[in-house]
Design a protein around this motif. Structure first.
Motif, PDB file in Angstrom:
ATOM      1  N   GLY A 193     -16.914  59.345 -48.284  1.00 24.82           N
ATOM      2  CA  GLY A 193     -16.455  59.727 -48.975  1.00 24.82           C
ATOM      3  C   GLY A 193     -16.740  61.824 -48.400  1.00 24.82           C
TER       4      GLY A 193
ATOM      5  N   ALA B  20     -13.635  62.337 -46.072  1.00 25.77           N
ATOM      6  CA  ALA B  20     -12.271  61.810 -46.189  1.00 25.77           C
ATOM      7  C   ALA B  20     -12.055  63.524 -47.458  1.00 25.77           C
ATOM      8  CB  ALA B  20     -12.265  61.021 -46.974  1.00 25.77           C
ATOM      9  N   VAL B  21     -12.821  63.572 -48.307  1.00 26.83           N
ATOM     10  CA  VAL B  21     -12.635  64.850 -49.356  1.00 26.83           C
ATOM     11  C   VAL B  21     -12.514  65.820 -48.204  1.00 26.83           C
ATOM     12  CG1 VAL B  21     -13.266  65.878 -51.071  1.00 26.83           C
ATOM     13  CG2 VAL B  21     -14.159  63.803 -50.877  1.00 26.83           C
TER      14      VAL B  21
ATOM     15  N   GLU C 154      -9.066  68.503 -48.625  1.00 29.88           N
ATOM     16  CA  GLU C 154      -8.819  69.550 -48.532  1.00 29.88           C
ATOM     17  C   GLU C 154      -8.323  70.891 -48.050  1.00 29.88           C
ATOM     18  OE1 GLU C 154      -9.576  70.559 -51.576  1.00 29.88           O
ATOM     19  OE2 GLU C 154      -9.219  68.003 -52.693  1.00 29.88           O
TER      20      GLU C 154
ATOM     21  N   ILE D  30      -9.622  59.647 -57.787  1.00 33.30           N
ATOM     22  CA  ILE D  30     -10.773  59.960 -57.106  1.00 33.30           C
ATOM     23  C   ILE D  30     -11.804  58.994 -57.413  1.00 33.30           C
ATOM     24  CG2 ILE D  30     -11.597  61.503 -55.683  1.00 33.30           C
ATOM     25  CD1 ILE D  30      -8.353  60.996 -55.351  1.00 33.30           C
ATOM     26  N   LEU D  31     -12.414  59.310 -58.179  1.00 31.09           N
ATOM     27  CA  LEU D  31     -13.721  59.227 -58.647  1.00 31.09           C
ATOM     28  C   LEU D  31     -13.535  57.788 -59.112  1.00 31.09           C
ATOM     29  CD1 LEU D  31     -15.353  62.247 -60.904  1.00 31.09           C
ATOM     30  CD2 LEU D  31     -15.654  61.427 -58.233  1.00 31.09           C
TER      31      LEU D  31
ATOM     32  N   ILE E  56     -16.491  56.253 -53.743  1.00 26.18           N
ATOM     33  CA  ILE E  56     -17.320  56.843 -53.141  1.00 26.18           C
ATOM     34  C   ILE E  56     -18.587  57.962 -53.782  1.00 26.18           C
ATOM     35  CG2 ILE E  56     -15.466  58.246 -51.930  1.00 26.18           C
ATOM     36  CD1 ILE E  56     -15.265  60.562 -53.332  1.00 26.18           C
ATOM     37  N   TYR E  57     -19.107  58.421 -53.569  1.00 22.83           N
ATOM     38  CA  TYR E  57     -20.219  59.263 -54.894  1.00 22.83           C
ATOM     39  C   TYR E  57     -19.854  60.377 -55.242  1.00 22.83           C
ATOM     40  CZ  TYR E  57     -24.100  56.679 -52.475  1.00 22.83           C
ATOM     41  OH  TYR E  57     -24.928  55.467 -51.629  1.00 22.83           O
ATOM     42  N   ARG E  58     -20.246  60.504 -56.442  1.00 16.68           N
ATOM     43  CA  ARG E  58     -19.536  62.115 -57.164  1.00 16.68           C
ATOM     44  C   ARG E  58     -19.934  63.313 -56.517  1.00 16.68           C
ATOM     45  NH1 ARG E  58     -19.956  62.889 -63.686  1.00 16.68           N
ATOM     46  NH2 ARG E  58     -19.392  61.062 -63.691  1.00 16.68           N
TER      47      ARG E  58
ATOM     48  N   PHE F  64     -17.127  64.379 -53.580  1.00 20.63           N
ATOM     49  CA  PHE F  64     -15.719  65.088 -54.338  1.00 20.63           C
ATOM     50  C   PHE F  64     -16.173  66.466 -54.188  1.00 20.63           C
ATOM     51  CE2 PHE F  64     -12.885  66.446 -57.973  1.00 20.63           C
ATOM     52  CZ  PHE F  64     -11.303  66.155 -56.836  1.00 20.63           C
TER      53      PHE F  64
ATOM     54  N   LEU G 215     -18.483  54.633 -64.409  1.00 24.60           N
ATOM     55  CA  LEU G 215     -18.318  56.465 -64.396  1.00 24.60           C
ATOM     56  C   LEU G 215     -18.853  57.120 -65.742  1.00 24.60           C
ATOM     57  CD1 LEU G 215     -14.506  56.976 -63.242  1.00 24.60           C
ATOM     58  CD2 LEU G 215     -16.686  57.693 -62.207  1.00 24.60           C
TER      59      LEU G 215
ATOM     60  N   LEU H 284     -21.359  52.176 -56.491  1.00 23.01           N
ATOM     61  CA  LEU H 284     -20.301  52.113 -55.676  1.00 23.01           C
ATOM     62  C   LEU H 284     -19.522  50.570 -54.583  1.00 23.01           C
ATOM     63  CD1 LEU H 284     -21.565  54.328 -52.433  1.00 23.01           C
ATOM     64  CD2 LEU H 284     -20.129  54.929 -54.296  1.00 23.01           C
TER      65      LEU H 284
ATOM     66  N   LYS I  34     -17.270  50.111 -57.754  1.00 20.82           N
ATOM     67  CA  LYS I  34     -15.875  50.630 -57.874  1.00 20.82           C
ATOM     68  C   LYS I  34     -15.059  49.865 -56.173  1.00 20.82           C
ATOM     69  CE  LYS I  34     -18.060  54.934 -58.162  1.00 20.82           C
ATOM     70  NZ  LYS I  34     -17.462  55.936 -58.548  1.00 20.82           N
TER      71      LYS I  34
ATOM     72  N   TYR J  34      -1.131  63.495 -56.449  1.00 24.03           N
ATOM     73  CA  TYR J  34      -1.435  65.148 -55.819  1.00 24.03           C
ATOM     74  C   TYR J  34       0.441  65.236 -55.555  1.00 24.03           C
ATOM     75  CZ  TYR J  34      -6.270  64.919 -55.092  1.00 24.03           C
ATOM     76  OH  TYR J  34      -7.348  64.691 -55.873  1.00 24.03           O
TER      77      TYR J  34
ATOM     78  N   TYR K 140      -4.764  58.847 -49.103  1.00 28.88           N
ATOM     79  CA  TYR K 140      -5.921  59.934 -48.927  1.00 28.88           C
ATOM     80  C   TYR K 140      -6.945  58.135 -49.876  1.00 28.88           C
ATOM     81  CZ  TYR K 140      -9.097  62.734 -51.308  1.00 28.88           C
ATOM     82  OH  TYR K 140     -10.300  63.358 -51.809  1.00 28.88           O
TER      83      TYR K 140
ATOM     84  N   ALA L  72      -8.122  56.159 -47.225  1.00 30.99           N
ATOM     85  CA  ALA L  72      -9.211  57.580 -46.162  1.00 30.99           C
ATOM     86  C   ALA L  72     -10.758  56.846 -47.402  1.00 30.99           C
ATOM     87  CB  ALA L  72      -9.166  58.293 -45.865  1.00 30.99           C
ATOM     88  N   LEU L  73     -10.516  57.202 -48.144  1.00 33.45           N
ATOM     89  CA  LEU L  73     -11.726  57.470 -49.419  1.00 33.45           C
ATOM     90  C   LEU L  73     -12.377  55.950 -49.920  1.00 33.45           C
ATOM     91  CD1 LEU L  73     -10.250  59.354 -52.414  1.00 33.45           C
ATOM     92  CD2 LEU L  73     -12.283  60.612 -51.219  1.00 33.45           C
TER      93      LEU L  73
END
Lengths: 333, 332
Positions: free
Chosen positions: A23, A26-27, A31, A123-124, A128-130, A133, B57, B77, B80, B93, B104, B107-108
């Motif tokens: 991830g 992508a981040v 950004e 997003i989290l 993805i691993y935290r 980000f 989380l 992972l 998720k 956003y 986005y 992609a993630l």
């Protein structure tokens, strides 16, 4: 042959890194696009371009009148360090003063802004691993800084070529590039500090204010405070002996070196003034027998090596603290 | 014959403490694959904390959360990538278009550009945002944003969808649309849906099973009917009645029916407590006496009354919630 074998290897390393940081790519992409197309960035970079061009113009016209009177060495570097009577700031003092502001604006709402908008938990919750980000945020910030700083530096250098028609020597080019890299590290420090504040404070306005407070403190009051402390511990009068005066000025200098701004200023002035041979107090007898002349690039670099390491360490420490806090923080909005 | 269904979500003694406060207390929850499960409870009951633990989380203080066999704390992972999460107050956003936001997410999730484009197109079409996809999210209404949230979840093609208060702050028409989409996610696609909410009616409509959550405890779980039977076994049934004309004669009429134990007035409703279901007899009599029937409802099987019952057991703190529930009753 060796080269073609190297390439897939590097690719492999990069793809392994990206796999380990799922991830991240992508981040960073997102950004980068945010930074580069954001109004904030455009306003700031135009502010800096305008001030730096003004500084350049003043420097150029001052140098023109003074060249020939003094030595001709390192005219190109003077472009960055000379200030005139109409504008008492040089290019490097502008970058040193406004650079932190750039870093702060890029990061002050990095995390709490996402939390406010409710995007953080979304997003989290993606696979993805935290840390991807926060790493992505920092890395993309550094990339943008690199582009901006190098762009600015080369712009000034290019204009200098046009003004003077004197090409820079190799050592001048090396010095300028090292100066630019140092600036990137320095502004990255402010970026990571502002990311830290964006984690510590829930409101982005609070974190922005905290960042500006630290900036003003370090830029204006830190030196003053160091002087006061040093004078308190080693009071100096007209009749004080050498040891005392030395102790006073050493303490003052070391205290003010706790501030990354001091480190950066010392590093950049040394880099761009080859005539600077030492940063601490020097006794007259120590200079006895020294040959007059500028330092070579390697020697200048050696002189500011501790400063550079200090800056890198400060940046990484700030980022490491943010990283740890972010990994442990509650995600809920 | 009952068929054992596959369990997709299972928690074993899941506990989360924040200092002194226990947000989730020894939770044992099972959700069957392909069902819609409603997690009900007042604000602060620990629903969101539970969800965050299911997603990995938030780390549980003790116990385990298993999603499709994966431990959410150890394999976040994998979990998720199987679970789509729609947080309450989902955010996007603002300066990007709806489509870009979904790109986005894609992609993630490591989707290729082509695959992402396909899925996004399908997802937007499904939630009715096909035209709005190229507009900036800042211009979206709340209902649209919520639907974009569902599209965002769909891009991932998850087996389990967790929604936190999906209907909060949305107008009735929007809620109905949303519920239809949610229902079709489970019925047509065979996905499992876990909804957390404190809005009972909406949940009651679509849930196969509900769990009632109070102060970090799951105090009841099952289908709405089961819960009613569990709770009201051996207890008197409550009938709500409203007719025109109302008044003393009506009360007399009700009293004359066998099985009616007591009659109380709540607002403009009469509440009859009776030992058996007397709706048929009551209806016959009312018609015979030429009353106009405005409202007749057996309270015991409505989720409201179940909810209310549970909260009344918990004295003190939930008085306010019960009051709200009562008001909703009145509006029925």
């Amino acid at each position: 042959m060796a080269k073609s074998a190297m390439l897939p290897k590097i690719n492999l390393v990069i793809s392994n890194l990206l796999d380990a940081n799922k991830g991240l790519k992508a981040v960073i992409k997102k950004e980068l696009a945010d930074h580069l197309s954001g109004k904030r960035f455009i306003i700031l970079s135009s502010l800096i371009v305008v001030t730096c061009l003004a500084a350049l113009y003043v420097a150029a016209s001052t140098i023109r009148t003074s060249v020939g009177q003094n030595e001709l060495d390192f005219v190109f570097l003077k472009l960055f360090t000379t200030s005139g009577s109409s504008l008492p700031f040089s290019f490097i003092s502008f970058v040193s003063f406004l650079g932190p502001l750039v870093g702060l604006t890029m990061g002050f709402d990095a995390i709490n802004g996402e939390r406010d908008r409710g995007t953080l938990s979304r997003i989290l919750s993606q696979p993805i691993y935290r840390d991807a980000f926060i790493n992505g945020k920092f890395i993309s910030g550094v990339i943008v800084l690199t582009i901006a700083i190098f762009g600015l530096g080369f712009l000034v250098a290019g204009l200098g070529l046009l003004f003077f028609g004197i090409p820079p020597s190799l050592s001048e080019v090396l010095r300028i590039i090292t100066y630019l890299i140092t600036s990137i590290i320095y502004i990255s420090f402010w970026l990571s500090l502002s990311i830290l504040f964006s984690l510590l404070f829930r409101q982005s306005s609070t974190s922005a204010l905290a960042g500006i407070a630290v900036w003003l403190f370090l830029a204006i009051f830190a030196g003053l405070l160091a002087g006061m402390v040093a004078d308190g511990i080693y009071p100096v009068t007209d009749s004080s002996d050498v040891d005392r005066i030395l102790a006073n000025s050493r303490l003052k200098q070391n205290l003010s070196r706790l501030s990354p701004s001091t480190l950066y200023d010392e590093a950049t002035t040394t880099l761009l003034n080859p005539t600077i041979r030492t940063l601490g107090p020097v006794l007259l007898q120590q200079t006895f027998g020294a040959i007059k002349g500028p330092l070579s690039f390697g020697q200048s670099l050696l002189l500011i090596w501790p400063q550079l390491i200090g800056l890198i360490a400060a940046t990484l420490i700030c980022f490491a603290i943010s990283y740890i806090i972010f990994m442990r923080q509650e995600i809920r909005a | 014959m009952t068929v054992e269904k596959e369990i997709i979500v299972e928690t074993v003694g899941l506990t989360k403490k924040y200092g002194e406060i226990t947000a989730v207390d020894n939770l044992n929850l099972k959700v069957e694959k392909g069902s819609i499960y409603g997690l009900l409870g007042p604000n602060g009951a620990g629903k969101t904390t539970t969800i965050l633990m299911l997603l990995g989380l938030t780390e549980p203080t003790s116990g385990q959360a298993l999603v499709a066999g994966y431990d959410a704390t150890r394999n976040p992972l994998q979990v998720k990538s199987l679970v789509g999460y729609l947080p309450d107050n989902v955010g996007f956003y603002q300066e990007l278009t709806g489509k870009d936001n979904l790109h986005y997410t894609a992609a993630l999730n490591g989707l290729s550009k082509l695959e992402a484009e396909k899925r996004i197109h399908k997802a937007l079409e499904r939630v009715g945002l096909k035209k709005a996809g190229n507009r900036k999210v800042g211009e979206y209404s709340r209902g649209m944003r919520q639907r974009l949230g569902i599209a965002d979840v769909l891009v991932k093609d998850p087996q389990l969808i967790i929604m936190d208060e999906p209907t909060l702050g949305i107008d009735p028409e929007g809620v109905q649309e949303l519920l239809d989409i949610i229902t079709s996610l489970a019925r047509d696609d065979g996905r499992t849906v876990l909804i957390s909410s404190h809005l009972l009616h909406q949940i009651q409509q679509i849930c196969d099973k509900v769990g009632i959550f109070v102060k970090g405890n799951l105090i009841a779980s099952g289908s709405v009917d089961q819960l009613g039977q569990q709770l009201f076994r051996g207890k008197l049934l409550q009938l709500e009645l409203k007719t025109e004309p109302a008044g003393e004669t009506l009360i007399q009429l009700c009293k004359s029916i066998d099985g009616v134990k007591s009659i109380t007035k709540q607002g403009d409703l009469l509440v009859l407590e009776c030992s058996s279901d007397i709706r048929n007899q009551l209806l016959e009599k009312l018609i015979y006496e030429k009353y106009r029937l405005l409202h007749l409802c057996l309270r015991s099987i409505s989720l409201d009354s179940i909810y209310l019952r549970y909260f009344q057991k918990e004295e003190g703190h939930y008085g306010q919630i019960s009051y709200v529930a009562k008001n909703q009753l009145g509006n029925q």
